[in-house]
Structure formats: structure tokens, C-alpha cells
Design a protein around this motif. Structure first.
Motif, PDB file in Angstrom:
ATOM      1  N   LEU A 181       0.827  -1.200   0.000  1.00  0.00           N
ATOM      2  CA  LEU A 181       0.000   0.000   0.000  1.00  0.00           C
ATOM      3  C   LEU A 181       0.868   1.260   0.000  1.00  0.00           C
ATOM      4  N   LEU A 182       1.953   1.216   0.755  1.00  0.00           N
ATOM      5  CA  LEU A 182       2.861   2.358   0.832  1.00  0.00           C
ATOM      6  C   LEU A 182       3.553   2.598  -0.509  1.00  0.00           C
ATOM      7  N   ILE A 183       3.912   1.531  -1.208  1.00  0.00           N
ATOM      8  CA  ILE A 183       4.515   1.675  -2.538  1.00  0.00           C
ATOM      9  C   ILE A 183       3.566   2.406  -3.478  1.00  0.00           C
ATOM     10  N   TYR A 184       2.304   1.994  -3.453  1.00  0.00           N
ATOM     11  CA  TYR A 184       1.328   2.658  -4.326  1.00  0.00           C
ATOM     12  C   TYR A 184       1.144   4.130  -3.955  1.00  0.00           C
ATOM     13  N   ARG A 185       0.924   4.402  -2.685  1.00  0.00           N
ATOM     14  CA  ARG A 185       0.628   5.779  -2.269  1.00  0.00           C
ATOM     15  C   ARG A 185       1.843   6.698  -2.400  1.00  0.00           C
ATOM     16  N   SER A 186       3.033   6.125  -2.342  1.00  0.00           N
ATOM     17  CA  SER A 186       4.244   6.930  -2.479  1.00  0.00           C
ATOM     18  C   SER A 186       4.701   7.038  -3.928  1.00  0.00           C
ATOM     19  N   ASN A 187       3.987   6.327  -4.800  1.00  0.00           N
ATOM     20  CA  ASN A 187       4.333   6.308  -6.224  1.00  0.00           C
ATOM     21  C   ASN A 187       5.775   5.835  -6.432  1.00  0.00           C
ATOM     22  N   TRP A 188       6.159   4.829  -5.642  1.00  0.00           N
ATOM     23  CA  TRP A 188       7.498   4.271  -5.794  1.00  0.00           C
ATOM     24  C   TRP A 188       7.503   3.275  -6.950  1.00  0.00           C
ATOM     25  N   ILE A 189       7.347   3.787  -8.133  1.00  0.00           N
ATOM     26  CA  ILE A 189       7.349   2.979  -9.342  1.00  0.00           C
ATOM     27  C   ILE A 189       8.649   3.261 -10.088  1.00  0.00           C
ATOM     28  N   ILE A 190       9.455   2.231 -10.256  1.00  0.00           N
ATOM     29  CA  ILE A 190      10.782   2.389 -10.839  1.00  0.00           C
ATOM     30  C   ILE A 190      10.754   1.998 -12.313  1.00  0.00           C
ATOM     31  N   LYS A 191      10.933   2.943 -13.195  1.00  0.00           N
ATOM     32  CA  LYS A 191      10.981   2.667 -14.626  1.00  0.00           C
ATOM     33  C   LYS A 191      12.232   1.856 -14.943  1.00  0.00           C
ATOM     34  N   ASN A 192      12.075   0.805 -15.727  1.00  0.00           N
ATOM     35  CA  ASN A 192      13.211  -0.061 -16.040  1.00  0.00           C
ATOM     36  C   ASN A 192      12.928  -0.881 -17.296  1.00  0.00           C
ATOM     37  N   ASN A 193      13.966  -1.555 -17.767  1.00  0.00           N
ATOM     38  CA  ASN A 193      13.853  -2.370 -18.979  1.00  0.00           C
ATOM     39  C   ASN A 193      14.036  -3.857 -18.697  1.00  0.00           C
ATOM     40  N   LEU A 194      13.794  -4.269 -17.451  1.00  0.00           N
ATOM     41  CA  LEU A 194      13.980  -5.668 -17.104  1.00  0.00           C
ATOM     42  C   LEU A 194      12.967  -6.574 -17.796  1.00  0.00           C
ATOM     43  N   GLY A 195      11.782  -6.049 -18.045  1.00  0.00           N
ATOM     44  CA  GLY A 195      10.748  -6.848 -18.678  1.00  0.00           C
ATOM     45  C   GLY A 195      10.254  -7.971 -17.782  1.00  0.00           C
ATOM     46  N   PHE A 196       9.282  -8.726 -18.296  1.00  0.00           N
ATOM     47  CA  PHE A 196       8.698  -9.798 -17.494  1.00  0.00           C
ATOM     48  C   PHE A 196       9.705 -10.910 -17.228  1.00  0.00           C
ATOM     49  N   ILE A 197      10.471 -11.309 -18.242  1.00  0.00           N
ATOM     50  CA  ILE A 197      11.412 -12.411 -18.075  1.00  0.00           C
ATOM     51  C   ILE A 197      12.443 -12.080 -17.008  1.00  0.00           C
ATOM     52  N   GLY A 198      13.015 -10.881 -17.076  1.00  0.00           N
ATOM     53  CA  GLY A 198      14.017 -10.489 -16.090  1.00  0.00           C
ATOM     54  C   GLY A 198      13.468 -10.480 -14.687  1.00  0.00           C
ATOM     55  N   LEU A 199      12.261  -9.951 -14.528  1.00  0.00           N
ATOM     56  CA  LEU A 199      11.659  -9.882 -13.198  1.00  0.00           C
ATOM     57  C   LEU A 199      11.221 -11.257 -12.698  1.00  0.00           C
ATOM     58  N   ALA A 200      10.771 -12.118 -13.621  1.00  0.00           N
ATOM     59  CA  ALA A 200      10.401 -13.482 -13.227  1.00  0.00           C
ATOM     60  C   ALA A 200      11.619 -14.234 -12.707  1.00  0.00           C
ATOM     61  N   ILE A 201      12.770 -14.020 -13.331  1.00  0.00           N
ATOM     62  CA  ILE A 201      14.005 -14.658 -12.857  1.00  0.00           C
ATOM     63  C   ILE A 201      14.381 -14.131 -11.472  1.00  0.00           C
ATOM     64  N   LEU A 202      14.288 -12.815 -11.307  1.00  0.00           N
ATOM     65  CA  LEU A 202      14.621 -12.217 -10.008  1.00  0.00           C
ATOM     66  C   LEU A 202      13.688 -12.727  -8.911  1.00  0.00           C
ATOM     67  N   LEU A 203      12.417 -12.861  -9.222  1.00  0.00           N
ATOM     68  CA  LEU A 203      11.464 -13.372  -8.240  1.00  0.00           C
ATOM     69  C   LEU A 203      11.781 -14.833  -7.904  1.00  0.00           C
ATOM     70  N   SER A 204      12.076 -15.618  -8.915  1.00  0.00           N
ATOM     71  CA  SER A 204      12.366 -17.032  -8.698  1.00  0.00           C
ATOM     72  C   SER A 204      13.604 -17.233  -7.837  1.00  0.00           C
TER      73      SER A 204
END
Length: 372
Positions: free
Chosen positions: A223-246
Motif C-alpha cells: 500500500l505504501l509503494i502505491y501511495r508513495s508512487n514508488w514505481i521504478i521505470k526499467n527495462n527488465l521486462g517480465f522475463i528479467g523480473l520473473a528470474i529475479l522473483l524465482s
């Protein structure tokens, strides 16, 4: 006054972040694999996905972000009652489906169990508690789970608690107070992890309150991320983020779990949410992410009935590594297909029926207000 327009404004649902939807699916599949593997390898250090249970904390963080995104600007218009209706319609049909499947697995498990130890009254009461999300950890054959016929429902119980707290408190408070609550919840996470040696608790009677710490921090952080607009623009894409999550799920277990697991929950998952919200999705992956997001909740809420049967089979038969791998891969495919079937045949039609009925009720209320 245009009552149809007003009703539409109150009930409209914003578009989801597609990459975050895709990551939700990756987390759901990780949970399923983890549940299979923990039967085979009771020692977490031998389990290649020994931290798969942390997917639940990712779900909680993502939920806080999505609830803020979807409701912060309209819960005041729709009202608390309508908010609760929308959440029950969205979540509870699969709570019921998971409970029914769990009951059937308990009654007709071909590989074992001790059905004769439990009276019909206890079984019925346990089932009703599961359907109504009332913790009732009394079935030994189900590991004294809070919800014996659908173990993953423990996280839904806390999700409901978080939604209630959001409706009455969180949507009204300012950012500074939200930060304070998040810091207090972070301290609770650290305390739980230090005391228990890990963050695996929340699903059973003895670890019940661990679940409150896990939902509190992650939901508040999202909730704090949304309200603070902590959205980080990046080029990792879904594949990159899926790997990081895994990577969080396959992180090796060690004596330092009490430290590494809180770091994943407190820092890494919120960072992934912020990155996922700001990443650009390749057009070719859009359909997969949408499917992944849609199937995640049905898969999470329906897979565990099979797990108990697998566990009884595994403990009564000699299963080699190759056979185990084939079982898990096949089960993952079949469970995904079964979850899709449940979603299409049951969940979506039921939610549509309830939503249409709710819409008509709102329209009548607005029309009555205009006439009066």
C-alpha cells in the motif's frame, strides 16, 4: 440523475499491471512446486525451492499495492459495505471450491489416511469452518492446519483481515501514519523470524500469530509503494523480473534463514513490486502474463487437495528421484489445467452472477433515491 452512470463509476475495476499479474502466476506455481517438494525433502537445505513459501509474502505485498490502486480513490464513493461485497465476490467462491475439493480428497483418498478416527460431526464442522474461513486446527491427518480441508486458506483468512482493516482504518490515514505502521510491522517480522528461525509460520494453530506479522508488513508495504508512487521505470521486462522473483524461492537454506528471509520480505519483494509496476511488457508476453495472473488464484486455492494424496502415496511407496520429477511435472500441468477448468466453469460464472445481482441491487437503490 443518470443512475447507470453512477453505478458504473462505483463498480468499475481498473486495469491491472500486466507484469505484476504475470509475476503472481510465477509465485503461484512456485508454491505448488514447494508443496510437493516439502513432502519429499523435509530438510529445507535439500529442497531446491525451500523458500517457495515466501511466495505468500509476495502475494500479500502485491495485494496491498493492488488494493490501494483499485480502491483508494473510490472506496469513499462505493462505501464500506460495497467494498466488502466486491472482495467477497472476488475471493470467496474459490474458498468454497477449495474446501469442497479438500473434503473429497479427505473422504476418498486412495493412498491412505485415517478416516475412521474422525466422527461425522467433526468432519462436517471442520468443513463448515473451512467454508466460512473460521480457523479450526483439529485434524491430525491434516497436520493441524488452520483449515484442514484447504491448507492455503490460512493466507486468505489474513487477507480478509487486511481488507477489513483497510476499509475501516488504512484508507483513511495519511502517509506518515502508514509509514509508522509499516515500520512497526517490520519489527514484528524480524521478531517472528528471530524467535522461530524462519518465516514459515502462520498456517497452523501454534504459529497462528506469525501470520498476522506476515500479512501486516507486506500488505502495508504494498500500500505504501502505491501511495508513495514508488514505481521504478526499467527495462527488465517480465522475463528479467520473473528470474529475479524465482531467485528468492530457490535461495539456499542455512542457519541464517532468520536473517535472510526477513531481508527478502522487507526489502526484496517491495523492490520487485516497484520494478514490476514500472517495467515495460514485451507484446509477445502479454497473453501469457494475463493467463498467469488469472490462473494464479484458482491454482493456489485448488491444488492442495491433491497434495495430501501425493503425500500419502509418497510415504507409502518407494519413489525415486526420476519418478518424483515426472510426478511433479505432470501434476503441475494437470493442476494448472484443472484450475483453469474450475475458473472457467465455476469461478467466473459465479462471480458474474453475483456481480450482476449486485449491480441490479445498486441500480434499484439509486433509482429509489432519485424517486424519493
Amino acid at each position: 440523475m443518470d443512475t447507470n452512470k453512477t453505478t458504473t463509476t462505483i463498480l468499475q475495476t481498473k486495469q491491472h499491471f500486466e507484469i505484476l499479474d504475470g509475476l503472481r502466476g510465477i509465485a503461484a506455481w512456485a508454491v505448488v512446486i514447494f508443496h510437493f517438494m516439502e513432502w519429499a525433502y523435509t530438510d529445507p537445505s535439500q529442497n531446491f525451492i525451500g523458500h517457495g513459501f515466501l511466495a505468500v509474502d509476495f502475494f500479500f505485498c502485491l495485494s496491498g499495492f493492488v488494493i490501494g490502486y483499485a480502491y483508494d480513490d473510490r472506496i469513499g464513493k462505493m462505501g464500506i459495505l460495497e467494498f466488502f461485497k466486491s472482495r467477497v465476490i472476488r475471493l470467496h467462491p474459490l474458498v468454497i471450491a477449495g474446501s469442497v475439493l479438500g473434503l473429497l480428497a479427505f473422504l476418498f483418498d486412495p493412498f491412505g489416511g485415517h478416516l475412521e478416527l474422525y466422527s461425522s460431526g467433526k468432519i462436517i464442522l471442520t468443513f463448515l469452518c473451512s467454508v466460512l474461513l473460521i480457523p479450526f486446527p483439529v485434524i491430525e491427518d491434516r497436520g493441524f492446519n488452520l483449515f484442514s480441508f484447504n491448507a492455503p486458506a490460512w493466507s486468505l483468512f489474513w487477507e480478509y483481515v487486511a481488507n477489513i482493516f483497510y476499509a475501516f482504518v488504512l484508507y483513511r490515514i495519511g502517509r506518515n501514519f502508514l509509514v509508522l505502521l509499516t515500520l512497526l510491522a517490520a519489527a514484528a517480522i524480524c521478531l517472528v523470524s528471530y524467535r522461530s528461525g524462519n518465516l514459515l509460520g502462520g498456517w497452523s494453530g501454534p504459529t497462528f500469530w506469525d501470520g498476522s506479522a506476515r500479512i501486516s508488513y507486506s500488505f502495508l508495504a504494498g500500500l505504501l509503494i502505491y501511495r508513495s508512487n514508488w514505481i521504478i521505470k526499467n527495462n527488465l521486462g517480465f522475463i528479467g523480473l520473473a528470474i529475479l522473483l524465482s531467485l528468492a524461492f530457490i535461495m539456499p537454506s542455512s542457519k541464517w534463514n532468520w536473517l535472510s528471509e526477513p531481508l527478502i520480505v522487507l526489502v526484496y519483494f517491495p523492490l520487485l513490486i516497484a520494478l514490476g509496476a514500472g517495467a515495460t511488457l514485451a507484446p509477445g508476453l502479454k497473453k501469457f502474463c494475463l493467463f498467469s495472473g488469472k490462473i494464479s488464484y484458482p491454482l493456489y486455492m485448488t491444488h492442495y487437495a491433491v497434495l495430501w494424496m501425493f503425500g500419502n502415496y509418497y510415504t507409502s511407496h518407494k519413489v525415486g528421484t526420476t519418478q518424483l520429477s515426472l510426478i511433479i511435472i505432470t501434476a503441475l500441468v494437470l493442476l494448472t489445467g484443472a484450475a483453469y477448468l474450475v475458473m472457467v466453469v465455476y469461478d467466473i460464472p459465479v462471480r458474474k452472477y453475483l456481480t450482476d445481482k449486485r449491480n441490479k441491487g445498486l441500480a434499484k437503490q439509486k433509482a429509489g433515491g432519485v424517486l424519493n
